[in-house]
Design an enzyme around this catalytic site. Structure first.
Site, PDB file in Angstrom:
ATOM      1  N   PRO A   2       0.836  -1.212   0.000  1.00 41.20           N
ATOM      2  CA  PRO A   2       0.000   0.000   0.000  1.00 41.20           C
ATOM      3  C   PRO A   2       0.866   1.255   0.000  1.00 41.20           C
ATOM      4  O   PRO A   2       1.886   1.315   0.673  1.00 41.20           O
ATOM      5  CB  PRO A   2      -0.802  -0.106   1.293  1.00 41.20           C
ATOM      6  CG  PRO A   2      -0.064  -1.064   2.147  1.00 41.20           C
ATOM      7  CD  PRO A   2       0.712  -1.965   1.246  1.00 41.20           C
ATOM      8  N   GLU A   3       0.476   2.229  -0.780  1.00 42.71           N
ATOM      9  CA  GLU A   3       1.195   3.501  -0.801  1.00 42.71           C
ATOM     10  C   GLU A   3       0.442   4.514   0.069  1.00 42.71           C
ATOM     11  O   GLU A   3      -0.643   4.240   0.578  1.00 42.71           O
ATOM     12  CB  GLU A   3       1.329   3.987  -2.246  1.00 42.71           C
ATOM     13  CG  GLU A   3       2.210   3.041  -3.075  1.00 42.71           C
ATOM     14  CD  GLU A   3       3.322   3.755  -3.832  1.00 42.71           C
ATOM     15  OE1 GLU A   3       3.720   4.865  -3.431  1.00 42.71           O
ATOM     16  OE2 GLU A   3       3.795   3.182  -4.829  1.00 42.71           O
TER      17      GLU A   3
END
Ligand SMILES: [Zn+2]
Length: 297
Positions: A2-3
């Site tokens: 996840p960013e």
């Protein structure tokens, strides 16, 4: 992985349940994730109240009224879901299939919210690269995870002037400087590629080339600062709409579908209006960079 926009979206999804809620019970189903849980993890949380939920870089931070901060990181495959009494609320439209396998439910927070509801927030992580820690609030900024973190790319900290200050005299490639967590925290590969494309900037030019001799940001630096924020905000907006659209669906908080203009589009036509270039890929610091050699200079 996840960013930042995804972590921010998870934070916004969890906030209504977490903030102000009492932790009636905390279940910890194994001794470790990526790292061991801290000692007395459940007893340090049980009976306490969550006063605030925030994000720093890609860490979720739940302030506990005991003075501890519950630090949570999603790792590669971590996700949260919220279960109400008879009504599972698990928002998000997802790139990756999220695990629904309850054998990967590693932590369950049993809450009582300020409005008297009793949801459960469940942390699921098949690959177990995520982790949780408890750190006294007063020691958080000196903690090894946080002490070297650069500024937040969302919000008012990131301006053209601060970029110029960070980049002045720096000979490293612009992309590497943007990914340097000691300069800017939480800005990942995908969003750096997108922001550079929007700004018409080559990932290979030196970071220092965005600063004038007198230390001022160039026009391109002014564009880049705005584009970093807008790229992230657009992704959060997309995540926010997936939250709204999927609150009754059987997804899970954590990852969302988002289309990118340049990332992952090697050999496709550049989408910059009027540009006849083709998206290319190069490898910098072991990461793929997608860019248009024609309009990114
Ligand atoms: Zn182009």
């Amino acid at each position: 992985m996840p960013e930042l926009p995804e972590v921010e979206t998870v934070k916004r999804g969890l906030s209504p349940a977490f903030e102000g809620a009492a932790l009636r019970k905390v279940e910890q189903n194994r001794p470790d994730l990526r790292f061991p849980f801290p000692e007395n993890f459940t007893s340090r949380l049980t009976g306490k109240r969550v006063t605030a939920l925030s994000r720093r870089s890609k860490y979720l931070l739940a302030d506990i009224d005991s003075g501890d901060v519950l630090v949570m990181h999603l790792g590669m495959s971590g996700s949260f879901r919220i279960e109400a009494d008879h009504n599972e609320s698990a928002p998000g439209a997802f790139v990756h299939a999220r695990s629904k396998d309850t054998k990967h439910d590693h932590v369950v927070f049993h809450l009582e919210t300020t409005t008297g509801e009793r949801p459960r927030i469940i942390y699921n992580d098949p690959r177990r690269f995520g982790f949780m820690d408890l750190v006294p609030r007063a020691k958080l900024s000196a903690h090894p995870l946080f002490r070297d973190l650069g500024l937040e790319p969302l919000g008012n900290q990131l301006s053209a002037e601060t970029l110029a200050g960070l980049f002045e005299g720096r000979k490293s490639p612009l992309k590497a400087a943007l990914l340097n967590q000691k300069l800017i925290a939480g800005l990942g590969n995908i969003y750096v590629c997108e922001a550079l494309w929007r700004s018409g900037l080559s990932p290979e030019r030196s970071a220092g080339s965005l600063v004038t001799k007198s230390g001022k940001p160039t026009k391109k630096a002014i564009a880049l600062a705005a584009n970093i924020r807008e790229t992230l905000e657009d992704a959060i907006k997309a995540g926010g709409s997936s939250l709204r659209d999927h609150t009754q669906a059987d997804g899970t908080l954590g990852y969302f579908q988002h289309s990118f203009a340049v990332y992952g589009r090697e050999n496709e036509s550049c989408r910059t209006p009027g540009c006849s270039g083709t998206v290319a890929r190069l490898v910098q610091s072991n990461r793929s960079t997608f860019y248009c050699p024609h309009c990114q200079t």
